[in-house]
Motif scaffolding. Structure first.
Motif, PDB file in Angstrom:
ATOM      1  N   GLU A 105       0.826  -1.209   0.000  1.00 37.35           N
ATOM      2  CA  GLU A 105       0.000   0.000   0.000  1.00 37.35           C
ATOM      3  C   GLU A 105       0.863   1.263   0.000  1.00 37.35           C
ATOM      4  O   GLU A 105       0.581   2.218  -0.728  1.00 37.35           O
ATOM      5  CB  GLU A 105      -0.918   0.027   1.216  1.00 37.35           C
ATOM      6  N   ARG A 106       1.902   1.262   0.815  1.00 38.89           N
ATOM      7  CA  ARG A 106       2.779   2.449   0.895  1.00 38.89           C
ATOM      8  C   ARG A 106       3.506   2.686  -0.418  1.00 38.89           C
ATOM      9  O   ARG A 106       3.651   3.833  -0.852  1.00 38.89           O
ATOM     10  CB  ARG A 106       3.766   2.309   2.049  1.00 38.89           C
ATOM     11  N   ILE A 107       3.988   1.616  -1.030  1.00 39.15           N
ATOM     12  CA  ILE A 107       4.691   1.748  -2.314  1.00 39.15           C
ATOM     13  C   ILE A 107       3.736   2.267  -3.379  1.00 39.15           C
ATOM     14  O   ILE A 107       4.074   3.171  -4.145  1.00 39.15           O
ATOM     15  CB  ILE A 107       5.328   0.400  -2.728  1.00 39.15           C
ATOM     16  N   ALA A 108       2.535   1.693  -3.427  1.00 38.56           N
ATOM     17  CA  ALA A 108       1.538   2.125  -4.415  1.00 38.56           C
ATOM     18  C   ALA A 108       1.165   3.592  -4.197  1.00 38.56           C
ATOM     19  O   ALA A 108       1.056   4.365  -5.160  1.00 38.56           O
ATOM     20  CB  ALA A 108       0.300   1.246  -4.336  1.00 38.56           C
ATOM     21  N   ASP A 109       0.981   3.983  -2.946  1.00 39.53           N
ATOM     22  CA  ASP A 109       0.638   5.366  -2.628  1.00 39.53           C
ATOM     23  C   ASP A 109       1.752   6.305  -3.068  1.00 39.53           C
ATOM     24  O   ASP A 109       1.493   7.368  -3.640  1.00 39.53           O
ATOM     25  CB  ASP A 109       0.362   5.502  -1.132  1.00 39.53           C
ATOM     26  N   HIS A 110       2.995   5.910  -2.822  1.00 39.29           N
ATOM     27  CA  HIS A 110       4.144   6.723  -3.219  1.00 39.29           C
ATOM     28  C   HIS A 110       4.197   6.900  -4.737  1.00 39.29           C
ATOM     29  O   HIS A 110       4.540   7.959  -5.239  1.00 39.29           O
ATOM     30  CB  HIS A 110       5.441   6.079  -2.710  1.00 39.29           C
ATOM     31  N   LYS A 111       3.832   5.844  -5.470  1.00 40.50           N
ATOM     32  CA  LYS A 111       3.856   5.880  -6.932  1.00 40.50           C
ATOM     33  C   LYS A 111       2.582   6.488  -7.515  1.00 40.50           C
ATOM     34  O   LYS A 111       2.473   6.625  -8.727  1.00 40.50           O
ATOM     35  CB  LYS A 111       4.030   4.455  -7.482  1.00 40.50           C
ATOM     36  N   GLY A 112       1.614   6.842  -6.669  1.00 39.99           N
ATOM     37  CA  GLY A 112       0.353   7.395  -7.155  1.00 39.99           C
ATOM     38  C   GLY A 112      -0.535   6.334  -7.778  1.00 39.99           C
ATOM     39  O   GLY A 112      -1.342   6.615  -8.655  1.00 39.99           O
ATOM     40  N   GLU A 113      -0.381   5.091  -7.324  1.00 45.05           N
ATOM     41  CA  GLU A 113      -1.172   3.976  -7.843  1.00 45.05           C
ATOM     42  C   GLU A 113      -2.213   3.555  -6.822  1.00 45.05           C
ATOM     43  O   GLU A 113      -2.059   3.777  -5.630  1.00 45.05           O
ATOM     44  CB  GLU A 113      -0.291   2.746  -8.103  1.00 45.05           C
ATOM     45  N   VAL A 114      -3.240   2.912  -7.335  1.00 46.75           N
ATOM     46  CA  VAL A 114      -4.223   2.292  -6.472  1.00 46.75           C
ATOM     47  C   VAL A 114      -4.542   0.934  -7.092  1.00 46.75           C
ATOM     48  O   VAL A 114      -4.543   0.780  -8.310  1.00 46.75           O
ATOM     49  CB  VAL A 114      -5.481   3.183  -6.308  1.00 46.75           C
ATOM     50  N   THR A 115      -4.759  -0.060  -6.236  1.00 41.75           N
ATOM     51  CA  THR A 115      -5.061  -1.399  -6.725  1.00 41.75           C
ATOM     52  C   THR A 115      -6.561  -1.590  -6.811  1.00 41.75           C
ATOM     53  O   THR A 115      -7.294  -1.279  -5.881  1.00 41.75           O
ATOM     54  CB  THR A 115      -4.450  -2.465  -5.791  1.00 41.75           C
ATOM     55  N   ALA A 116      -6.979  -2.101  -7.939  1.00 48.28           N
ATOM     56  CA  ALA A 116      -8.389  -2.433  -8.146  1.00 48.28           C
ATOM     57  C   ALA A 116      -8.501  -3.948  -8.194  1.00 48.28           C
ATOM     58  O   ALA A 116      -7.831  -4.598  -8.992  1.00 48.28           O
ATOM     59  CB  ALA A 116      -8.894  -1.823  -9.447  1.00 48.28           C
ATOM     60  N   GLU A 117      -9.329  -4.503  -7.318  1.00 48.32           N
ATOM     61  CA  GLU A 117      -9.590  -5.941  -7.327  1.00 48.32           C
ATOM     62  C   GLU A 117     -10.764  -6.177  -8.260  1.00 48.32           C
ATOM     63  O   GLU A 117     -11.865  -5.704  -8.005  1.00 48.32           O
ATOM     64  CB  GLU A 117      -9.905  -6.435  -5.920  1.00 48.32           C
ATOM     65  N   VAL A 118     -10.500  -6.894  -9.333  1.00 51.87           N
ATOM     66  CA  VAL A 118     -11.505  -7.121 -10.371  1.00 51.87           C
ATOM     67  C   VAL A 118     -11.862  -8.599 -10.396  1.00 51.87           C
ATOM     68  O   VAL A 118     -10.992  -9.452 -10.543  1.00 51.87           O
ATOM     69  CB  VAL A 118     -10.974  -6.687 -11.754  1.00 51.87           C
ATOM     70  N   THR A 119     -13.145  -8.887 -10.250  1.00 58.51           N
ATOM     71  CA  THR A 119     -13.636 -10.250 -10.359  1.00 58.51           C
ATOM     72  C   THR A 119     -14.556 -10.302 -11.569  1.00 58.51           C
ATOM     73  O   THR A 119     -15.482  -9.489 -11.681  1.00 58.51           O
ATOM     74  CB  THR A 119     -14.405 -10.664  -9.090  1.00 58.51           C
ATOM     75  N   SER A 120     -14.281 -11.239 -12.466  1.00 55.27           N
ATOM     76  CA  SER A 120     -15.078 -11.362 -13.684  1.00 55.27           C
ATOM     77  C   SER A 120     -15.532 -12.804 -13.852  1.00 55.27           C
ATOM     78  O   SER A 120     -14.983 -13.717 -13.248  1.00 55.27           O
ATOM     79  CB  SER A 120     -14.269 -10.914 -14.898  1.00 55.27           C
ATOM     80  N   ALA A 121     -16.545 -12.993 -14.699  1.00 59.18           N
ATOM     81  CA  ALA A 121     -17.081 -14.333 -14.937  1.00 59.18           C
ATOM     82  C   ALA A 121     -16.110 -15.183 -15.752  1.00 59.18           C
ATOM     83  O   ALA A 121     -16.087 -16.404 -15.620  1.00 59.18           O
ATOM     84  CB  ALA A 121     -18.420 -14.242 -15.653  1.00 59.18           C
ATOM     85  N   LYS A 122     -15.317 -14.534 -16.598  1.00 58.14           N
ATOM     86  CA  LYS A 122     -14.273 -15.246 -17.339  1.00 58.14           C
ATOM     87  C   LYS A 122     -13.046 -14.349 -17.404  1.00 58.14           C
ATOM     88  O   LYS A 122     -13.137 -13.138 -17.178  1.00 58.14           O
ATOM     89  CB  LYS A 122     -14.754 -15.654 -18.731  1.00 58.14           C
ATOM     90  N   LYS A 123     -11.914 -14.939 -17.702  1.00 55.16           N
ATOM     91  CA  LYS A 123     -10.639 -14.207 -17.713  1.00 55.16           C
ATOM     92  C   LYS A 123     -10.691 -13.043 -18.695  1.00 55.16           C
ATOM     93  O   LYS A 123     -11.129 -13.199 -19.831  1.00 55.16           O
ATOM     94  CB  LYS A 123      -9.505 -15.163 -18.072  1.00 55.16           C
ATOM     95  N   LEU A 124     -10.257 -11.877 -18.234  1.00 54.39           N
ATOM     96  CA  LEU A 124     -10.233 -10.691 -19.086  1.00 54.39           C
ATOM     97  C   LEU A 124      -9.060 -10.770 -20.058  1.00 54.39           C
ATOM     98  O   LEU A 124      -7.970 -11.216 -19.694  1.00 54.39           O
ATOM     99  CB  LEU A 124     -10.093  -9.426 -18.243  1.00 54.39           C
ATOM    100  N   THR A 125      -9.288 -10.294 -21.269  1.00 57.97           N
ATOM    101  CA  THR A 125      -8.202 -10.220 -22.238  1.00 57.97           C
ATOM    102  C   THR A 125      -7.323  -9.023 -21.889  1.00 57.97           C
ATOM    103  O   THR A 125      -7.716  -8.158 -21.089  1.00 57.97           O
ATOM    104  CB  THR A 125      -8.741 -10.044 -23.672  1.00 57.97           C
ATOM    105  N   LYS A 126      -6.167  -8.943 -22.518  1.00 59.45           N
ATOM    106  CA  LYS A 126      -5.251  -7.822 -22.291  1.00 59.45           C
ATOM    107  C   LYS A 126      -5.934  -6.506 -22.682  1.00 59.45           C
ATOM    108  O   LYS A 126      -5.851  -5.516 -21.957  1.00 59.45           O
ATOM    109  CB  LYS A 126      -3.968  -8.038 -23.100  1.00 59.45           C
ATOM    110  N   ALA A 127      -6.641  -6.511 -23.806  1.00 61.18           N
ATOM    111  CA  ALA A 127      -7.336  -5.302 -24.266  1.00 61.18           C
ATOM    112  C   ALA A 127      -8.422  -4.878 -23.275  1.00 61.18           C
ATOM    113  O   ALA A 127      -8.571  -3.684 -22.980  1.00 61.18           O
ATOM    114  CB  ALA A 127      -7.943  -5.548 -25.649  1.00 61.18           C
ATOM    115  N   GLN A 128      -9.180  -5.844 -22.755  1.00 57.35           N
ATOM    116  CA  GLN A 128     -10.220  -5.535 -21.777  1.00 57.35           C
ATOM    117  C   GLN A 128      -9.613  -4.976 -20.492  1.00 57.35           C
ATOM    118  O   GLN A 128     -10.128  -4.005 -19.920  1.00 57.35           O
ATOM    119  CB  GLN A 128     -11.051  -6.779 -21.465  1.00 57.35           C
ATOM    120  N   SER A 129      -8.522  -5.588 -20.034  1.00 57.85           N
ATOM    121  CA  SER A 129      -7.847  -5.111 -18.820  1.00 57.85           C
ATOM    122  C   SER A 129      -7.329  -3.696 -19.005  1.00 57.85           C
ATOM    123  O   SER A 129      -7.477  -2.846 -18.119  1.00 57.85           O
ATOM    124  CB  SER A 129      -6.682  -6.036 -18.467  1.00 57.85           C
TER     125      SER A 129
END
Length: 186
Positions: A105-129
């Motif tokens: 969390e601290r590293i992500a905050d320092h980099k200005g990032e936030v983690t999104a937990e994504v749950t989908s019915a099937k695996k997302l493609t690279k383009a969808q992600s």
């Protein structure tokens, strides 16, 4: 939050803050991030490691020796290895999972990032992600790092958690909502 969990979180936060500050001073955040990823993977993969850090049956010396061997085998930085050794000598290795989470969390905050937990019915493609990350970035104003998982019971759609916010566009939740509406009517 229960009292023991709160105490563990507090202990983990103090060690993580100290390590993060030292790594920041030494311009070693990139190395710290790779060490955190490696530790997280090791905790996820090794039941023996999880047992060793959590069990009160191992002596201080046994834990210190084991964690030093793990750090050496994994090629962890001196800063992280020394922190783990200190945690072992103080009998604080049981907070290692929370420690890893707080550091991430601290590293992500320092980099200005936030983690999104994504749950989908099937695996997302690279383009969808990529499209989802772009959409979430415009909504939250930060760089988004996706942590994806698959849950076929969703039928379709997504469940996205970013911090304390949750966006549920799954067909399962829409069907449940429709079912509740129908109960109210009839």
């Amino acid at each position: 939050m229960s009292e023991p969990a709160s105490i563990s979180s507090g202990i983990a936060a103090r060690y993580a803050a100290a390590l993060f500050d030292l790594a920041h001073e030494e311009n070693a955040l990139k190395s710290l991030e790779s060490d955190v990823d490696a530790l997280d993977a090791a905790l996820g993969d090794s039941a023996e490691l999880r047992d060793m850090i959590a069990s009160p049956l191992y002596s201080r010396e046994a834990q210190a020796g084991a964690i030093a061997a793990v750090a050496k085998k994994m090629g962890l930085s001196t800063l992280v290895a020394n922190t783990l050794a200190l945690m072992a000598s103080n009998r604080r290795l049981f907070v290692l999972p929370q420690f890893v989470d707080v550091l991430r969390e601290r590293i992500a905050d320092h980099k200005g990032e936030v983690t999104a937990e994504v749950t989908s019915a099937k695996k997302l493609t690279k383009a969808q992600s990529d499209e989802l990350a772009k959409t979430l970035k415009s909504r939250f104003g930060k760089t988004i790092k996706l942590k994806s998982s698959v849950d076929e019971t969703l039928i379709g759609g997504l469940v996205v958690k970013v911090g304390s916010k949750m966006i549920d566009t799954s067909i399962r939740s829409k069907l449940a909502s429709l079912q509740n509406s129908m109960k109210e009517v009839g």
